[in-house]
Write an enzyme that holds these catalytic residues in place. Structure first.
Site, PDB file in Angstrom:
ATOM      1  N   CYS A   1       0.812  -1.217   0.000  1.00  0.00           N
ATOM      2  CA  CYS A   1       0.000   0.000   0.000  1.00  0.00           C
ATOM      3  C   CYS A   1       0.847   1.269   0.000  1.00  0.00           C
ATOM      4  O   CYS A   1       0.322   2.374  -0.153  1.00  0.00           O
ATOM      5  CB  CYS A   1      -0.944   0.008   1.194  1.00  0.00           C
ATOM      6  SG  CYS A   1      -2.249  -1.245   1.074  1.00  0.00           S
TER       7      CYS A   1
ATOM      8  N   HIS B   1     -11.845  10.057 -10.212  1.00  0.00           N
ATOM      9  CA  HIS B   1     -10.721  10.258 -11.117  1.00  0.00           C
ATOM     10  C   HIS B   1      -9.701  11.246 -10.534  1.00  0.00           C
ATOM     11  O   HIS B   1      -9.192  12.121 -11.237  1.00  0.00           O
ATOM     12  CB  HIS B   1     -11.192  10.720 -12.500  1.00  0.00           C
ATOM     13  CG  HIS B   1     -11.895   9.637 -13.262  1.00  0.00           C
ATOM     14  ND1 HIS B   1     -12.606   9.888 -14.408  1.00  0.00           N
ATOM     15  CD2 HIS B   1     -11.995   8.299 -13.043  1.00  0.00           C
ATOM     16  CE1 HIS B   1     -13.126   8.751 -14.866  1.00  0.00           C
ATOM     17  NE2 HIS B   1     -12.765   7.773 -14.044  1.00  0.00           N
TER      18      HIS B   1
ATOM     19  N   GLU C   1     -12.961  -0.263   0.484  1.00  0.00           N
ATOM     20  CA  GLU C   1     -11.726  -0.027  -0.259  1.00  0.00           C
ATOM     21  C   GLU C   1     -11.574  -1.070  -1.361  1.00  0.00           C
ATOM     22  O   GLU C   1     -11.103  -0.773  -2.462  1.00  0.00           O
ATOM     23  CB  GLU C   1     -10.523  -0.067   0.674  1.00  0.00           C
ATOM     24  CG  GLU C   1      -9.210   0.234  -0.011  1.00  0.00           C
ATOM     25  CD  GLU C   1      -8.086   0.475   0.975  1.00  0.00           C
ATOM     26  OE1 GLU C   1      -7.050  -0.192   0.843  1.00  0.00           O
ATOM     27  OE2 GLU C   1      -8.245   1.314   1.874  1.00  0.00           O
TER      28      GLU C   1
END
Length: 364
Positions: free
Chosen positions: A144, A187, A226
């Site tokens: 991560c 985005h 997530e």
């Protein structure tokens, strides 16, 4: 906190409706249809089970019998204002089982209402955005820490004491409130957004909460997915994460009556959700690493996956409730933050074992 065992069931039905109490011009005032899902969570007395392993099937059958009257119907012929909240009331009033803790109606994949016994309705709406992020404070080599991305999903929950009213927060109100968040998050690279320099699921949920709560006082939870198998709830005070896994296993119920197919050796594709509550790590920005949860649970998982569950040690019957208690015992030392286990033997049907706050039900 005292342990509570709930059995859960989910049953789909197809129906049409029009919701005339909505403002003129609202699209839901027109006749339209949904593939609905009715859900129930109930604290069933043990005496209601004909044999160890019967509770989930009994609850599912009762819910099927109840919502069968709604299947392929014009819902306005069944109740005057067929909102999700009122459909949940209709089911609650007719479901012939004791100990019902909540009834949920999910009218689409992305919206629904969960009604508790005090007539509080948790109306929820799901939103999705595509974004990049990295976690700057994780140890060197942690995946991560690299720039990557997700199709994040956020669920906004609004809790209302309806006191018999037909509708509280409209889904369109949640859409309107979410629009500026969608513009900012979709985005985008989350690390570039002020306040999200360390964009963990927990801190993203808190960031949404702090900005939205003044606009929506009824906001009760912000849920962040997530990934499809991991996420976080935040209620303004507590963080609760979950990690989801699946396993494929066999079992039989020898105490089922003669002629009951469950006496035969059979199997399921199980869905398991481990829920954990812990303080936020001020440096890492998370409560527990999802990867650590999976790794620490691995020894228990290896006993479950591709095995015969009724052969597990110290397990008298492998129904979802008893199996959830067995899982709790097996992983108590490795995962002390664990405070709820959801275990479904078929989609939406199984048991939920809680010894912390119950929290919201996740969409099925």
């Amino acid at each position: 906190m005292t342990e509570r065992l709930f059995y859960v069931a989910a049953v789909p039905f197809e129906a049409a409706r029009r919701v005339a109490i909505l403002p003129e011009g609202h699209r839901a005032r027109r006749l339209h249809g949904h593939g609905f899902l009715a859900r129930v969570r109930a604290d069933l007395p043990s005496a209601r089970s004909a044999f160890p392993g019967a509770a989930t099937g009994m609850l599912t059958a009762a819910l099927q019998a109840c919502v069968g009257a709604l299947d392929y119907r014009d819902l306005n012929e069944c109740l005057p204002v067929p909102t999700d909240e009122n459909l949940a009331r209709w089911v609650r009033d007719r479901l012939a089982v004791p100990g019902v803790a909540s009834i949920g109606i999910q009218s689409t994949r992305d919206q629904g209402a969960d009604l508790d016994s005090a007539d509080h309705a948790h109306v929820w709406r799901r939103f999705r955005f595509e974004a990049a992020h990295r976690l700057p404070n994780v140890p060197q080599g942690h995946p991560c820490g690299r720039m990557h991305g997700h199709g994040f999903e956020v669920i906004l929950h609004a809790d209302q004491a309806l006191a018999g009213r037909d509708m509280g927060v409209d889904f369109d109100q949640l859409d309107t409130l979410w629009t500026p968040f969608q513009t900012e998050l979709h985005h985008a690279c989350l690390n570039d957004i002020p306040g999200l320099e360390n964009p963990t699921s927990e801190l993203l949920a808190c960031w949404v909460w702090q900005r939205l709560k003044p606009e929506l006082p009824a906001l009760s939870w912000v849920t962040v997915y997530e990934t499809a198998t991991a996420g976080c709830h935040y209620d303004g005070n507590h963080y609760r994460i979950w990690k989801e896994q699946r396993f494929e296993s066999a079992l039989r119920f020898p105490d089922a009556p003669d002629g009951d197919a469950r006496r035969r050796l059979h199997g399921h594709s199980y869905l398991l959700r481990l829920h954990l509550t812990a303080p936020l790590d001020a440096v890492l920005g998370w409560t527990v690493d999802y990867g650590d949860v999976k790794a620490l649970f691995a020894p228990v998982y290896r006993q479950l996956d591709h095995h015969r569950l009724d052969a597990l040690p110290r397990l008298d019957a492998a129904d979802p409730g008893r199996l959830a208690r067995w899982i709790r015992e097996e992983c108590a030392a490795a995962l002390p933050q664990l405070d709820r286990i959801d275990l479904h033997e078929t989609p939406g049907c199984g048991a939920s074992l809680c010894w912390g706050e119950l929290g919201p039900a996740l969409p099925t």
